[in-house]
Design a protein around this motif. Structure first.
Motif, PDB file in Angstrom:
ATOM      1  N   ASP B  77     -14.072 -11.125  -3.753  1.00  0.00           N
ATOM      2  CA  ASP B  77     -15.468 -11.217  -4.191  1.00  0.00           C
ATOM      3  C   ASP B  77     -16.257  -9.947  -3.925  1.00  0.00           C
ATOM      4  N   LEU B  78     -15.744  -9.101  -3.027  1.00  0.00           N
ATOM      5  CA  LEU B  78     -16.492  -7.891  -2.683  1.00  0.00           C
ATOM      6  C   LEU B  78     -15.971  -6.693  -3.459  1.00  0.00           C
ATOM      7  N   ASN B  79     -16.888  -5.954  -4.066  1.00  0.00           N
ATOM      8  CA  ASN B  79     -16.480  -4.791  -4.852  1.00  0.00           C
ATOM      9  C   ASN B  79     -16.299  -3.550  -3.995  1.00  0.00           C
ATOM     10  N   VAL B  80     -17.079  -3.471  -2.925  1.00  0.00           N
ATOM     11  CA  VAL B  80     -17.022  -2.236  -2.138  1.00  0.00           C
ATOM     12  C   VAL B  80     -17.582  -2.473  -0.732  1.00  0.00           C
ATOM     13  N   LEU B  81     -17.039  -1.706   0.211  1.00  0.00           N
ATOM     14  CA  LEU B  81     -17.544  -1.721   1.587  1.00  0.00           C
ATOM     15  C   LEU B  81     -18.022  -0.337   1.961  1.00  0.00           C
ATOM     16  N   VAL B 123     -28.055   0.455  -3.346  1.00  0.00           N
ATOM     17  CA  VAL B 123     -28.090   1.228  -4.583  1.00  0.00           C
ATOM     18  C   VAL B 123     -26.940   0.818  -5.502  1.00  0.00           C
ATOM     19  N   PHE B 124     -25.775   0.561  -4.922  1.00  0.00           N
ATOM     20  CA  PHE B 124     -24.623   0.145  -5.724  1.00  0.00           C
ATOM     21  C   PHE B 124     -24.863  -1.213  -6.386  1.00  0.00           C
ATOM     22  N   LYS B 131     -21.048  -6.056  -7.710  1.00  0.00           N
ATOM     23  CA  LYS B 131     -21.698  -7.375  -7.732  1.00  0.00           C
ATOM     24  C   LYS B 131     -22.049  -7.775  -6.296  1.00  0.00           C
ATOM     25  N   ARG B 132     -21.105  -7.461  -5.392  1.00  0.00           N
ATOM     26  CA  ARG B 132     -21.352  -7.701  -3.972  1.00  0.00           C
ATOM     27  C   ARG B 132     -20.825  -6.501  -3.191  1.00  0.00           C
ATOM     28  N   ILE B 173     -23.661  -8.564   3.944  1.00  0.00           N
ATOM     29  CA  ILE B 173     -23.134  -8.562   2.577  1.00  0.00           C
ATOM     30  C   ILE B 173     -24.296  -8.752   1.609  1.00  0.00           C
ATOM     31  N   LEU B 174     -24.408  -7.801   0.684  1.00  0.00           N
ATOM     32  CA  LEU B 174     -25.466  -7.856  -0.321  1.00  0.00           C
ATOM     33  C   LEU B 174     -24.876  -8.308  -1.650  1.00  0.00           C
ATOM     34  N   GLY B 175     -25.681  -9.025  -2.439  1.00  0.00           N
ATOM     35  CA  GLY B 175     -25.231  -9.451  -3.760  1.00  0.00           C
ATOM     36  C   GLY B 175     -26.348  -9.319  -4.772  1.00  0.00           C
ATOM     37  N   GLU B 176     -25.968  -9.446  -6.055  1.00  0.00           N
ATOM     38  CA  GLU B 176     -26.967  -9.278  -7.117  1.00  0.00           C
ATOM     39  C   GLU B 176     -28.008 -10.384  -7.092  1.00  0.00           C
ATOM     40  N   THR B 177     -27.552 -11.588  -6.763  1.00  0.00           N
ATOM     41  CA  THR B 177     -28.495 -12.699  -6.757  1.00  0.00           C
ATOM     42  C   THR B 177     -28.052 -13.737  -5.744  1.00  0.00           C
ATOM     43  N   GLY B 178     -28.971 -14.566  -5.315  1.00  0.00           N
ATOM     44  CA  GLY B 178     -28.647 -15.594  -4.341  1.00  0.00           C
ATOM     45  C   GLY B 178     -29.749 -16.623  -4.302  1.00  0.00           C
TER      46      GLY B 178
END
Lengths: 117, 343, 149
Positions: B77-81, B123-124, B131-132, B173-178
């Motif tokens: 689910d995570l695109n990048v760390l 920023v990402f 996405k996350r 963990i950041l995401g586009e929406t929640g």
């Protein structure tokens, strides 16, 4: 009485070190180097031996005593062996202390683990 | 896409949402005021490993794993760390996060790493590149001591201005929406390296205070806001000395934050009781305070708008020995609590 | 630095004012007491060794060895640095401080192995003391030889 003399003189030598830590930018490593070198110089001029005679361990236990010991050792070696004595006197005098520190260091490293603070 | 305001303040167009967060701490942290807020506390500072460095990697792994579990997220689910720590080669992150198989971008910002990695993750996510995204950092007292100072058992004397490296890790963990209510990242601001000429490695607060003052000042200007627009302003690990200097520096521009400012280094530990001298420090300090205190308090509705300006002393023991000074840096993140749509 | 920021020397003054120094009225007496106590203990040992029939030189050497052993043990047990927190220079300046400086890295760097860790890091703190102590004694020996030739 001898205990008191050792306590006071040894304590004073340490208190000077604390003043150097508190009021100068000298790091502990620099203070220790200064103490040893000061001990060699004082020992060389024959100024430290009277302190040892007065205070016993109060003068030999601080690192200045270690410096004076190096000076004494090198003087003895030069007297006995001539010039080549400058290469053996210091380390010979320091041998017991350095060897003890190394050997006990190795033993402790084998037996113990550093503790979290 | 984030919008550039002024020189380096980025206003989020689609504010990234904090999906999940977790904090892990060691034994000293478990005696501190925030103890009951940690997700995991270990009385064993080795975390069951056989070296302090391995303990730190475990801590970071644990922080990310816990954050993912709390958010119900899987590795895919995570695109990048974005992650980093204080150790050479960022050992804590690269060794700690290798098993996750998530695209990894290592960052180094000393103790400012939490806000730096949050900045980049924001920023990402905002720009749609992820996405996350995760932001993780850690510090460990023992591994930091042996790299930066002396062996643990060495009887060195700490002056009163010295700070105590926290044994802690934090992951966000950041995401586009929640779902609402939620905490969003509204602004971020990248700081400049400020070197006030400090050479004393036992007075990092003094080395970092100008960087914090500058980033705050510039952010207020570029975002056209004032301290009164925020419920709380947190700095990273200025400690007692650095906080005092920060007030004085900002006072010169007639900015007063003293009524709403707190320093993470003074929250994590009890300064009187815990023998931490001028306060806590380390990447893990601001990271764990963010995850144990700031975010929970925001979600409870107690703070609406919060600034986190984590501060870092970009210290190199080699350079200090060569007689050079200690540069400081601080990056800023503006967090906003949104109760419902459009809040 | 940006405008309104203090000049470097002005900032140094601000830093000095904001940083509280060590409380010397506390640290110096403590250094005196702890350092003095270590030396008094050394004196006790010296008397014991003299009574046991050792020559004064050997008694002094054995005092060093004994104190080094005690310091090594306390370092291994994780106690010496706690005494040092109180004693400051009182634990640094005596030979026990030298032992602590050798033993603590020996212990700490064990995790990198007995050879490259412990073995090579033994003198990482105490090295300068030996190096400059020996160098000074060498210089002194040379001068002594010149004078007494």
């Amino acid at each position: 009485m001898d205990f008191l003399k050792a306590f006071v003189i040894g304590g004073l030598i340490c208190a000077v070190g604390q003043l150097l830590i508190d009021y100068t930018k000298l790091t502990p490593a620099r203070i220790l180097v200064s103490y040893v070198v000061a001990g060699v110089i004082l020992g060389g001029f024959g100024l430290y031996q009277p302190v040892i005679e007065f205070a016993g361990a109060g003068a030999t236990v601080p690192l200045t005593g270690f410096g004076a010991l190096l000076a004494k050792g090198v003087r003895k070696a030069v007297t006995e062996l001539g010039l080549i004595g400058i290469f053996s006197g210091g380390l010979t005098a320091a041998a017991a202390g350095v060897t003890a520190a190394v050997v006990f260091g190795l033993i402790v490293a084998l037996v113990f683990k550093p503790k979290s603070k | 896409m984030a919008k550039l305001c002024g020189r380096s303040t980025y206003r989020m167009e689609r504010p990234p949402v904090v999906l999940s967060f977790a904090a892990v701490g060691g034994s000293k942290e478990s005696q501190g005021p925030l103890a009951d807020r940690f997700d995991y506390l270990s009385q064993d500072d080795l975390f069951g490993a056989d070296s302090w460095e391995k303990a730190e990697t475990k801590m970071q792994r644990l922080a990310l794993k816990t954050a993912m579990n709390k958010g119900g997220l899987k590795k895919g689910d995570l695109n990048v760390l974005f992650a980093g720590d204080l150790l050479n080669q960022c050992t804590g992150s690269s060794y700690g996060l290798r098993e996750f198989m998530i695209p990894f971008l290592g960052v180094y910002g000393a103790c400012s790493t939490m806000s730096e990695s949050l900045l980049m993750a924001s920023v990402f996510v905002d720009s749609g590149l992820a996405k996350r995204a995760g932001a993780i950092t850690s510090s460990h007292f023992c591994s930091a001591e042996r790299q930066y100072r002396f062996p643990l058992e060495y009887g060195s004397v700490r002056p009163p201005t010295a700070q105590w490296t926290a044994t802690a890790s934090g992951a966000v963990i950041l995401g586009e929406t929640g779902p609402f209510p939620r905490v969003e990242v509204r602004h971020v601001c990248a700081g400049v390296i400020e070197d006030p000429g400090i050479t004393d490695a036992n007075n990092m607060g003094a080395a970092m205070a100008p960087a914090a003052a500058c980033v705050l000042k510039r952010y207020f200007q570029e975002s056209a806001t004032a301290p009164s627009d925020y419920d709380h302003i947190f700095t990273g690990d200025l400690g007692e000395v650095g906080s005092k200097l920060l007030y004085e520096l900002l006072q010169r521009d007639h900015i007063d934050i003293s009524d709403r400012h707190q320093d993470c280094g003074l929250i994590l530990f009890d300064q009187q009781r815990q023998d931490v001298h001028a306060g806590g420090s380390g990447c893990g300090c601001s990271a764990s305070v963010l995850c144990c205190h700031i975010l929970p308090e925001m979600l409870a509705g107690r703070y609406k708008d919060v600034i986190l300006a984590a501060t870092g002393a970009l210290l190199s023991p080699t350079m200090v020995q060569q007689g050079d000074t200690i540069p400081g840096i601080s990056h800023l993140v503006h967090l906003h609590f949104a109760e419902k749509e459009g809040d | 630095m940006e405008k309104h920021m203090p000049k470097p020397d002005e900032y140094q003054r601000m830093v000095k004012e904001a940083s509280r120094g060590s409380k010397s009225y506390k640290t110096v007496p403590l250094a005196f007491l702890v350092g003095g106590a270590i030396c008094a203990a050394g004196e006790g040992l010296r008397k014991l060794y003299l009574m046991a029939g050792l020559s004064p030189d050997w008694a002094t050497a054995m005092v060093s060895v004994s104190l080094i052993a005690a310091s090594a043990l306390l370092t291994g047990l994780g106690v010496y640095d706690n005494i040092a927190k109180v004693g400051g220079a009182g634990t640094l300046v005596p030979i026990t401080g030298f032992a602590n400086a050798v033993v603590s890295p020996a212990l700490e760097f064990r995790s990198e192995g007995m050879i490259l860790g412990t073995g090579s890091k033994l003198f990482v703190i105490a090295g300068p003391v030996i190096a400059y102590g020996l160098a000074a004694s060498w210089v002194y020996g040379f001068i002594f030889w010149l004078i007494n030739r």
